[in-house]
Design a protein around this motif. Structure first.
Motif, short mmCIF file in Angstrom:
data_model
loop_
_atom_site.label_atom_id
_atom_site.label_comp_id
_atom_site.label_asym_id
_atom_site.label_seq_id
_atom_site.Cartn_x
_atom_site.Cartn_y
_atom_site.Cartn_z
N HIS A 8 28.86 9.89 7.54
CA HIS A 8 29.68 10.46 8.62
C HIS A 8 30.86 9.55 8.94
CE1 HIS A 8 27.88 7.75 11.78
NE2 HIS A 8 26.92 7.72 10.90
N HIS A 9 31.97 10.18 9.35
CA HIS A 9 33.18 9.45 9.73
C HIS A 9 33.40 9.46 11.24
CE1 HIS A 9 34.35 8.92 5.59
NE2 HIS A 9 34.40 10.22 5.36
N TYR A 10 32.56 10.21 11.96
CA TYR A 10 32.69 10.29 13.42
C TYR A 10 31.33 10.05 14.06
CZ TYR A 10 37.38 12.17 12.89
OH TYR A 10 38.71 12.32 12.58
N PRO A 39 36.21 8.31 15.89
CA PRO A 39 36.08 7.82 14.51
C PRO A 39 35.21 6.57 14.45
CG PRO A 39 38.38 8.27 15.08
CD PRO A 39 37.61 8.31 16.36
N TRP A 59 30.38 5.67 5.94
CA TRP A 59 30.38 6.49 4.72
C TRP A 59 31.20 5.77 3.66
CZ3 TRP A 59 31.03 12.55 4.86
CH2 TRP A 59 30.59 13.08 3.64
N ASP A 60 30.82 4.55 3.38
CA ASP A 60 31.51 3.76 2.37
C ASP A 60 31.00 4.06 0.96
OD1 ASP A 60 33.06 2.54 4.27
OD2 ASP A 60 31.83 0.74 4.42
N GLU A 85 34.04 3.49 11.47
CA GLU A 85 34.27 2.94 10.13
C GLU A 85 32.97 2.46 9.50
OE1 GLU A 85 37.17 -0.13 10.51
OE2 GLU A 85 38.84 1.26 10.84
#
Length: 233
Positions: A179-181, A135, A140-141, A137
């Motif tokens: 993306h989150h990963y 993961p 993708w805010d 952070e």
């Protein structure tokens, strides 16, 4: 003179629900648009039951694996096809992660002297909790909007001397991030060509034939030279 045919590999949602009509492949407009704008011919690669047919792939001069949420068997088959036949392969977002995963599995197969298919070993490694991605952070805010695309971009630092640097002609580009990963690490056969300031791998390559980017160059025309130069459209 006709343009080169670029096979666009879609994302999918398959075998998740009882309704068979919810087994779907998804093509996003931007990918084909960038190919057309640069003189190529977009060709939708439509797998069947999650697998790719070599008769379809054989119609393509190059292949483009789009972003998405999950790696399916056809993703793995297409990377293997492109590498073995030495045709250009560009992976974006999930496409880059697929390329990175395929090469990690290939490396592991050599270590284990594994004789089965790479797809089978991939499934086995997942059961063994092998961490292909982790993961991440703040990548993708912001959801991109037609009138506010720049808000979804972040700087990507391109490593000099890499094929990606030659294609983009810049040390830093602004890439749309969705993306989150992120890739955990890469196989020895791959070169890491780009990162963000937090260390996230944003570009990988295998010679000049295979290129993967975590950011989304299809989002607007600011990075369209990647499509034009990589596929030589």
């Amino acid at each position: 003179m006709a343009g080169k045919v670029i096979g666009i590999v879609p994302s999918a949602s398959l075998f998740q629900q009882e309704d068979p009509y919810l087994d779907q492949y998804r093509f996003v407009n931007h990918y084909g648009k960038r190919i057309v704008e640069n003189g190529g011919i977009p060709f939708g690669v439509l797998p069947v039951d999650g697998h790719a047919a070599e008769s379809v792939l054989g119609l393509c001069d190059g292949l483009l694996i789009c972003g998405g949420g999950r790696i399916y068997p056809y993703h793995f088959e297409i990377v293997g096809y492109a590498v073995q036949r030495e045709i250009p392969l560009l992976g974006i977002c999930l496409g880059m992660q697929t390329i990175g995963t395929w090469f990690r599995v290939k490396e592991e197969a050599e270590k284990r002297q594994y004789k089965g298919s790479l797809l089978s070993l991939y499934e086995q490694m997942k059961k063994e909790k092998f961490m292909f991605t982790l993961p991440v952070e703040h990548h993708w805010d912001v959801q991109p909007r037609r009138d506010g695309l720049d808000e979804a971009k972040h700087p990507v630092r391109i490593r000099r001397g890499t094929h990606l640097h030659r294609l983009l002609g810049a040390d830093v580009v602004q890439g749309v991030t969705l993306h989150h990963y992120r890739l955990n690490e890469t196989a020895g056969a791959l070169t890491v060509s780009a990162r963000t300031d937090d260390g996230t791998i944003e570009g990988i390559e295998y010679g000049s034939q295979v290129v993967g980017v975590q950011f989304h160059p299809e989002a607007d025309r600011s990075l369209e030279q990647l499509f034009q130069k990589f596929f030589m459209l």
